[in-house]
Design a protein around this motif. Structure first.
Motif, PDB file in Angstrom:
ATOM      1  N   ASN A 150      -1.942  -7.605  11.779  1.00  0.00           N
ATOM      2  CA  ASN A 150      -1.580  -7.457  10.190  1.00  0.00           C
ATOM      3  C   ASN A 150      -1.230  -6.001  10.005  1.00  0.00           C
ATOM      4  O   ASN A 150      -1.792  -4.793  10.499  1.00  0.00           O
ATOM      5  N   VAL A 151      -0.112  -5.747   9.234  1.00  0.00           N
ATOM      6  CA  VAL A 151       0.581  -4.498   8.928  1.00  0.00           C
ATOM      7  C   VAL A 151       0.709  -4.700   7.366  1.00  0.00           C
ATOM      8  O   VAL A 151       1.378  -5.524   6.685  1.00  0.00           O
ATOM      9  N   GLN A 152      -0.125  -3.749   6.596  1.00  0.00           N
ATOM     10  CA  GLN A 152       0.124  -3.852   5.070  1.00  0.00           C
ATOM     11  C   GLN A 152       0.360  -2.436   4.716  1.00  0.00           C
ATOM     12  O   GLN A 152      -0.079  -1.332   5.075  1.00  0.00           O
ATOM     13  N   ALA A 153       1.289  -2.415   3.782  1.00  0.00           N
ATOM     14  CA  ALA A 153       1.629  -1.104   3.098  1.00  0.00           C
ATOM     15  C   ALA A 153       1.516  -1.108   1.349  1.00  0.00           C
ATOM     16  O   ALA A 153       1.854  -2.338   1.101  1.00  0.00           O
ATOM     17  N   LYS A 154       0.971   0.006   0.996  1.00  0.00           N
ATOM     18  CA  LYS A 154       0.747   0.106  -0.243  1.00  0.00           C
ATOM     19  C   LYS A 154       1.322   1.338  -1.061  1.00  0.00           C
ATOM     20  O   LYS A 154       1.350   2.195  -0.536  1.00  0.00           O
ATOM     21  N   ARG A 155       2.112   1.087  -2.281  1.00  0.00           N
ATOM     22  CA  ARG A 155       2.229   2.141  -2.892  1.00  0.00           C
ATOM     23  C   ARG A 155       1.664   2.311  -4.490  1.00  0.00           C
ATOM     24  O   ARG A 155       1.890   1.338  -5.260  1.00  0.00           O
ATOM     25  N   LEU A 156       1.181   3.366  -4.548  1.00  0.00           N
ATOM     26  CA  LEU A 156       0.326   3.741  -5.795  1.00  0.00           C
ATOM     27  C   LEU A 156       1.430   3.617  -6.769  1.00  0.00           C
ATOM     28  O   LEU A 156       2.496   4.514  -6.760  1.00  0.00           O
ATOM     29  N   LEU A 157       1.054   3.194  -8.037  1.00  0.00           N
ATOM     30  CA  LEU A 157       1.685   3.368  -9.203  1.00  0.00           C
ATOM     31  C   LEU A 157       1.026   3.939 -10.414  1.00  0.00           C
ATOM     32  O   LEU A 157      -0.181   3.870 -10.328  1.00  0.00           O
TER      33      LEU A 157
END
Length: 286
Positions: free
Chosen positions: A254-261
């Motif tokens: 699994n590859v997961q990317a997160k961008r905080l907002l």
């Protein structure tokens, strides 16, 4: 069975993302279970430039009566309509201490995270003890509760949502996850890929717990005081690849990317806006 195996939507790093396998018609009294162990590389906490590598347990079970366990969450399918899924949901929210967020667990199919894009360098202003949260209040592990609801636009695409309440030391943090999933793209026999994307919305209490800095914490830590507000917390995308070696054994990655907002991205705890979580594990089907 493909729906059960290859669903991805929130995964989670410092925050627990609810995981709901698709409804899977099964003979009465039966169950389907995957157990395994792998390794995960993830940020020490949401927004940090420091990473940790840890063991990752894998657990996914579904019973014919609709009950399921997937990673750090459990729930029950109540709908008999194949187009709509809904029901109650419980999820464990890992705690956080000076070294970062606690360990999590995975399923063979989960909710996925954030936007894959340019990853900024860690900010130079955090030179003193850059990998720790010394002086910040410890956040305890919490059992959160709520509901999930999913809608199948087509047999391969579904819209997902989950609402969980009870996070944080005061048990008053709430988080809403909204997403879309592409289920089980067949790459030829043994290989399947699933895709996911979504956004998370949190109330003020949730964001203040995980991204805020109180006056007392500012006085004893390297962070400045910060009052976090509610609203959009992050955008996320995920890709999961399952390689079935046999009817019983599989490799799940699994590859997961997160961008905080919003308020989370402006927090002094957020050294970088975008982070990746990568994991791989071997699972056995009982």
């Amino acid at each position: 069975m493909n729906k059960l195996l290859f669903i991805a939507l929130c995964a989670a790093s410092g925050t627990t993302c609810a995981q709901t396998p698709a409804t899977n018609p099964m003979p009465d009294g039966s169950r389907d279970m995957y157990v395994g162990l792998g390794v995960q590389s993830a940020p020490r906490w949401d927004g940090t430039g420091s990473r940790k590598v840890s063991a990752l347990p894998v657990l996914q079970v579904q019973w014919s009566n609709g009950l399921f366990i997937s990673g750090m969450s459990a729930g029950m399918h109540l709908s008999t309509d194949p187009v709509i899924e809904y029901g109650p949901l419980l999820a464990v929210q890992p705690g956080r201490d000076a070294s970062g967020t606690g360990r999590s667990a995975d399923g063979v199919g989960t909710y996925g995270p954030s936007l894959i894009g340019p990853v900024p360098e860690p900010l130079a202003k955090f030179d003193a003890r850059p990998t720790r949260l010394d002086g910040m209040d410890k956040i305890g592990t919490r059992l959160t509760g709520g509901v999930f609801a999913n809608y199948y636009v087509t047999p391969q695409w579904r819209l997902t949502s989950s609402l969980l309440y009870g996070a944080g030391n005061d048990h008053d943090g709430a988080r809403l996850d909204l997403g879309v999933q592409r289920l089980a793209v067949d790459l030829g026999g043994q290989h399947h890929v699933s895709l996911s994307a979504g956004v998370a919305v949190a109330n003020r209490n949730y964001n203040q717990t995980y991204f805020g800095v109180t006056a007392a914490e500012a006085a004893r830590s390297r962070f400045t005081r910060y009052d976090a507000g509610g609203g959009l917390q992050d955008a996320h995308v995920g890709v999961r690849w399952n390689w079935a070696w046999s009817p019983s054994w599989m490799l799940t990655s699994n590859v997961q990317a997160k961008r905080l907002l919003g308020s989370a991205d402006k927090s002094p705890l957020a050294e970088r806006s975008t982070n990746l979580t990568v994991s791989t594990a071997i699972a056995y089907r009982f």
